[in-house]
Design an enzyme around this catalytic site. Structure first.
Site, PDB file in Angstrom:
ATOM      1  N   HIS A 135      20.158 -37.612   9.318  1.00  0.00           N
ATOM      2  CA  HIS A 135      19.102 -36.849   8.643  1.00  0.00           C
ATOM      3  C   HIS A 135      18.980 -35.499   9.359  1.00  0.00           C
ATOM      4  CE1 HIS A 135      14.852 -35.860   7.700  1.00  0.00           C
ATOM      5  NE2 HIS A 135      14.974 -36.680   6.679  1.00  0.00           N
ATOM      6  N   ASP A 212      17.700 -43.029  15.876  1.00  0.00           N
ATOM      7  CA  ASP A 212      16.732 -42.628  14.862  1.00  0.00           C
ATOM      8  C   ASP A 212      16.475 -43.853  13.993  1.00  0.00           C
ATOM      9  OD1 ASP A 212      15.586 -41.911  12.475  1.00  0.00           O
ATOM     10  OD2 ASP A 212      16.884 -40.196  12.092  1.00  0.00           O
ATOM     11  N   GLN A 215      14.568 -45.305   9.225  1.00  0.00           N
ATOM     12  CA  GLN A 215      14.845 -46.158   8.061  1.00  0.00           C
ATOM     13  C   GLN A 215      15.129 -47.601   8.441  1.00  0.00           C
ATOM     14  OE1 GLN A 215      14.283 -45.311   5.087  1.00  0.00           O
ATOM     15  NE2 GLN A 215      14.095 -43.095   5.346  1.00  0.00           N
ATOM     16  N   LYS A 238       6.506 -44.704   7.156  1.00  0.00           N
ATOM     17  CA  LYS A 238       7.568 -45.451   6.479  1.00  0.00           C
ATOM     18  C   LYS A 238       7.448 -46.953   6.738  1.00  0.00           C
ATOM     19  CE  LYS A 238      10.798 -41.568   6.970  1.00  0.00           C
ATOM     20  NZ  LYS A 238      10.989 -40.951   5.661  1.00  0.00           N
ATOM     21  N   CYS A 376      17.629 -34.673   2.616  1.00  0.00           N
ATOM     22  CA  CYS A 376      17.627 -34.114   3.979  1.00  0.00           C
ATOM     23  C   CYS A 376      18.862 -34.557   4.747  1.00  0.00           C
ATOM     24  CB  CYS A 376      16.374 -34.504   4.759  1.00  0.00           C
ATOM     25  SG  CYS A 376      14.906 -33.776   4.087  1.00  0.00           S
TER      26      CYS A 376
HETATM   27  N1  PMP Z   1      15.385 -39.803  10.106  1.00  0.00           N
HETATM   28  C1  PMP Z   1      15.593 -40.475   8.974  1.00  0.00           C
HETATM   29  C2  PMP Z   1      16.803 -41.349   8.858  1.00  0.00           C
HETATM   30  C3  PMP Z   1      14.687 -40.340   7.913  1.00  0.00           C
HETATM   31  O1  PMP Z   1      14.898 -40.998   6.785  1.00  0.00           O
HETATM   32  C4  PMP Z   1      13.559 -39.505   8.063  1.00  0.00           C
HETATM   33  C5  PMP Z   1      12.547 -39.318   6.953  1.00  0.00           C
HETATM   34  N2  PMP Z   1      13.076 -39.086   5.704  1.00  0.00           N
HETATM   35  C6  PMP Z   1      13.387 -38.841   9.275  1.00  0.00           C
HETATM   36  C7  PMP Z   1      14.309 -39.023  10.273  1.00  0.00           C
HETATM   37  C8  PMP Z   1      12.222 -37.950   9.513  1.00  0.00           C
HETATM   38  O2  PMP Z   1      11.046 -38.680   9.523  1.00  0.00           O
HETATM   39  P1  PMP Z   1       9.641 -37.932   9.536  1.00  0.00           P
HETATM   40  O3  PMP Z   1       9.698 -36.948   8.420  1.00  0.00           O
HETATM   41  O4  PMP Z   1       8.669 -39.020   9.296  1.00  0.00           O
HETATM   42  O5  PMP Z   1       9.506 -37.284  10.858  1.00  0.00           O
END
Ligand code: PMP
Length: 419
Positions: A135, A212, A215, A238, A376
């Site tokens: 991401h 990270d 997910q 999430k 993203c």
């Molecule tokens: N890493 C991953 C794999 C994600 O899916 C996301 C959120 N879409 C993020 C990081 C970022 O998370 P946040 O916007 O809650 O900081």
């Protein structure tokens, strides 16, 4: 004699999804006159009443700033905040609560490590090893560090199915690699990465690993001790909790030797104009008034997940994903993007001849919320040679009927765009 087939774990008790859905007020609303079918859970999950009420109760009965002023409410607020930290510790199975730093979410957690750890340990010519399926929030903070330090960003490849090519990752671990940063589960493809194996490879060369877990936390049991990762980040919103709160797990020894990254109140023991003594871990990394109500909400969300049954949720979501994959692939023109050996929570797809945004718009008119775009993760799209996908992503409260509604919606997309 016939060999017994041994399940990985005892079968999880079935989830009572109908009862569970009633705990989520928003799920009974309509969208464009149709029952809401919420399949954008990878972006954010809905919140059960237990979470909404915990935040309200805290605000109505215990709100005050933390760090134990002598008055009762401040002590209550501090207890609530530290109680939430203990719940996060249990959720990721960290050894100690001080290994949990509250952040705004995964993004802030990665930035914290890139800046506080990275500035000290990454120098000119050093390498940060990430993967092709990260991401943006696990790419850009490392690029910022790279640019500041004259370091290099090295990217481990994935194959066409969306599986990491582990031998390549191993080959790319060089004497200059300072840290590996990898998604536990890809938000664009649903790939579950073999994190324990990656940690093993990295540790064999003395390289720490940041995971990270944005997910993964909603779908899989997370055990940072079993993974042996050095850092693990996830977001509250999430995992059925509020927005604006998340956590970074870091091994105590690493957090101890890291400098703070933001200065201010609460992160100090004493300040004079000449010298400041920093507070202990984790407070050293929590400058300023924290999101106290958010932490309380996150704690309630983790309690809720525990009582709903994480194994039962995992089994239910596995079933939904398999069912959705079968049904969606049978729709003419639909192509599943991301067919990794192990997946969680996410079904990305394209519909031949129809832009994903148009797919999303038609589905929305049917009350079905999916996300469309690059999620993203632009490098993932580039690697696969597509501009975007539509993505359905699942949570504990989704049902096979909702998958059927999605498939019917895809039929509608084809009807409209065949004309
Ligand atoms: N890493 C991953 C794999 C994600 O899916 C996301 C959120 N879409 C993020 C990081 C970022 O998370 P946040 O916007 O809650 O900081």
């Amino acid at each position: 004699m016939k060999a017994a087939v041994r399940p990985r774990r005892p079968a999880a008790p079935a989830l009572d999804v109908a009862a569970l859905r009633r705990e989520f007020p928003i799920l009974s609303r309509k969208v464009h006159g149709k029952p809401l079918v919420y399949l954008d859970n990878a972006a954010t999950t809905q919140k059960p009443r237990a979470v909404l009420e915990a935040v309200t109760r805290f605000s109505e009965e215990e709100n005050a700033n933390v760090q134990r002023a002598v008055h009762l409410l401040s002590q209550r607020a501090t207890d609530a905040h530290e109680g939430a930290r203990e719940k996060v510790r249990r959720f990721v199975n960290a050894r100690e609560a001080r290994e949990i730093v509250f952040t705004r979410g995964t993004t802030e957690a990665v930035n914290l490590v890139a800046q506080a750890w990275g500035r000290r340990h990454v120098g000119p010519g050093d390498e940060v090893l990430i993967t092709a399926m990260e991401h943006h929030s696990n790419i850009v903070p490392w690029q910022m560090l790279r640019d500041e330090k004259g370091a290099r960003l090295v990217v481990a490849p994935m194959d066409d199915a969306g599986d990491l090519v582990l031998p390549e990752l191993e080959r790319l671990l060089s004497p200059r690699t300072r840290i590996v940063a990898v998604a536990h589960v890809s938000n664009a493809l649903g790939t579950v990465n073999r994190v324990a194996e990656i940690v093993r490879l990295a540790h064999a060369r003395g390289v720490p690993v940041l995971v990270d877990g944005a997910q993964a936390a909603p779908h899989l049991r997370v055990d940072v001790q079993a993974l042996d990762c050095d850092f693990y980040a996830f977001s509250g919103h999430k995992v059925y909790g509020p927005t604006g709160i998340g956590a970074l797990y870091g091994k105590a020894a690493l957090l101890e030797e890291m400098p703070p990254w933001q200065g201010g109140g609460d992160m100090i023991l004493s300040v004079t104009f000449e010298k400041t003594h920093y507070n202990e871990v984790p407070h050293k990394f929590e400058a300023g008034t924290p999101n106290i109500a958010g932490a309380v909400g996150l704690g309630a969300a983790l309690d809720w997940l525990g009582s709903a049954g994480r194994d039962a949720i995992e089994a239910h979501e596995r079933d939904l994903l398999a069912y959705a994959t079968d049904r969606a692939s049978a729709v003419p023109g639909v192509r599943i993007v991301g067919t990794a050996r192990e997946k969680a929570g996410v079904l990305s797809f394209t519909v031949e001849g129809v832009h994903p945004h148009d797919v999303g718009t038609v589905l929305d008119r049917e009350g079905i919320a999916v996300r469309t775009g690059h999620h993203c993760a632009q490098p993932v799209m580039e690697r696969l040679g597509i501009p975007a996908t539509a993505r359905a992503s699942f949570a504990a409260y989704n049902t096979r009927d909702e998958v059927d509604a999605l498939v019917a919606g895809l039929g509608r997309v084809r009807e409209i765009f065949r004309r």
